[in-house]
Design a protein around this motif. Structure first.
Motif, PDB file in Angstrom:
ATOM      1  N   ILE A  16     -32.502  48.611 -76.246  1.00  0.00           N
ATOM      2  CA  ILE A  16     -31.842  47.896 -75.161  1.00  0.00           C
ATOM      3  C   ILE A  16     -32.495  46.533 -74.965  1.00  0.00           C
ATOM      4  N   LEU A  19     -35.993  45.776 -72.922  1.00  0.00           N
ATOM      5  CA  LEU A  19     -37.368  45.952 -73.402  1.00  0.00           C
ATOM      6  C   LEU A  19     -37.929  44.652 -73.949  1.00  0.00           C
ATOM      7  N   THR A  38     -45.235  50.958 -73.514  1.00  0.00           N
ATOM      8  CA  THR A  38     -45.391  49.540 -73.809  1.00  0.00           C
ATOM      9  C   THR A  38     -46.875  49.203 -73.715  1.00  0.00           C
ATOM     10  N   SER A  55     -42.604  52.758 -61.331  1.00  0.00           N
ATOM     11  CA  SER A  55     -42.307  51.337 -61.143  1.00  0.00           C
ATOM     12  C   SER A  55     -43.551  50.490 -61.413  1.00  0.00           C
ATOM     13  N   ARG A  58     -43.778  48.724 -64.829  1.00  0.00           N
ATOM     14  CA  ARG A  58     -43.105  47.443 -65.066  1.00  0.00           C
ATOM     15  C   ARG A  58     -44.003  46.293 -64.631  1.00  0.00           C
ATOM     16  N   LEU A  67     -38.044  46.960 -68.994  1.00  0.00           N
ATOM     17  CA  LEU A  67     -37.611  48.267 -68.504  1.00  0.00           C
ATOM     18  C   LEU A  67     -38.395  49.418 -69.114  1.00  0.00           C
ATOM     19  N   THR A  68     -39.676  49.460 -68.810  1.00  0.00           N
ATOM     20  CA  THR A  68     -40.511  50.553 -69.279  1.00  0.00           C
ATOM     21  C   THR A  68     -40.808  51.498 -68.129  1.00  0.00           C
ATOM     22  N   ASP A  69     -41.163  52.752 -68.432  1.00  0.00           N
ATOM     23  CA  ASP A  69     -41.660  53.658 -67.395  1.00  0.00           C
ATOM     24  C   ASP A  69     -43.085  54.131 -67.718  1.00  0.00           C
ATOM     25  N   LEU A  70     -43.696  53.563 -68.760  1.00  0.00           N
ATOM     26  CA  LEU A  70     -45.060  53.953 -69.137  1.00  0.00           C
ATOM     27  C   LEU A  70     -45.728  52.767 -69.849  1.00  0.00           C
TER      28      LEU A  70
ATOM     29  N   MET B   1     -42.242  56.842 -71.754  1.00  0.00           N
ATOM     30  CA  MET B   1     -40.950  57.060 -72.371  1.00  0.00           C
ATOM     31  C   MET B   1     -41.053  58.254 -73.289  1.00  0.00           C
ATOM     32  N   ALA B  73     -33.139  54.335 -74.519  1.00  0.00           N
ATOM     33  CA  ALA B  73     -33.599  52.944 -74.552  1.00  0.00           C
ATOM     34  C   ALA B  73     -33.677  52.392 -75.967  1.00  0.00           C
TER      35      ALA B  73
END
Lengths: 87, 87, 87, 87, 87
Positions: A16, A19, A38, A55, A58, A67-70, B1, B73
């Motif tokens: 996407i 990222l 990331t 959050s 990010r 748009l990462t969650d980790l 992720m 993603a």
């Protein structure tokens, strides 16, 4: 924050737009479970790191629009501990 | 992720309005646990993907109004790794 | 909120700027799983604590700008319970 | 988004005001773990559903003021799959 | 929302200011895992409750400034079910 060992970079041609060009790493626990994070700190394979999720991930990436969650938050100096593994 | 393998599309006639017309996919881990994700990238069954969760999932879907908590993603180029499975 | 025993401080020279100078602790469950938390209360190794996660972790740290997802929220007076461990 | 089977309605006379009059359902996985979700779609016992969690659960309920963290987002047409259960 | 049995009050003299004077409860699952939750409903030991997590936990506590991530949302009238336990 969770503790992982860096396994490798992740090759992912099709992703996407959100990222951006963030570096992606495959991390794993001692039990072998793998996740993707990331990496704003440049962690090499084999090193132990801890990650921030949600959050905060990010913000930790240095750009809230990613748009990462980790995200890798730091490299641990002296891991693993004597007499114990990751878990 | 998290890392998953795409299993199939999900047929779901009756759903909340907040999912709009987002494509839904059934994903599974090597251990067989299944989850549902929205798919903005068009991942085919059998491919390996990683997902983003939480509020980032809504941004990743390309429309914050879509009420998902898990979005594909990216498609991983070279998975599974030699000598290892998903987990 | 989860219950953990404090194991030690975490030495981490190289970390993201967003953690500022927050004290980091390695916590563990009875089963041996280890996590990392920020510590605004000054918990010593061996004590039992409970933690707050998510966005509340940043407020609990006393500074929303600190990029943590797990913060020690209190030290438990009388743990472990008779007849039971952490889990 | 997670997949569950609806078990029953939940009788709960004494609850916080923030749940309003939202319908509550007990859901379970194949392994028997039970959770509680709000239900805006009217899912009957025995049907398979998927749920949305986190802040999206409040939007999915149709009223952000309802203090849920898990909401039924859709009824799955053709579950369980042949040759496999919930997990 | 998760289902737990109330075990006891939690004695915690030293805690972050952000918890104010919120009542704390130790909850446990049938498998024995224990967590800590804030309690705005006055649940007695032995009763079965369900909890709300995440940012909704702060609203459920009745005061968004209380830094909890898990709040008791209701007392279940008729738990446990015949033929089954918590999980």
């Amino acid at each position: 924050m969770e503790i992982f060992q860096v396994e490798s970079a992740l090759v992912c041609t099709r992703r996407i737009a959100g990222l951006n060009q963030a570096a992606l790493r495959v991390l794993r626990t001692a039990s072998g479970r793998r996740v993707v994070a990331t990496d704003p700190v440049g962690a090499r394979p084999g090193t132990y790191v801890f990650t921030v999720s949600g959050s905060a991930a990010r913000y930790a990436q240095g750009d809230y629009a990613v748009l990462t969650d980790l995200t890798i938050a730091g490299i641990i100096d002296d891991w693993p501990r004597s007499g114990g593994g990751l878990e």
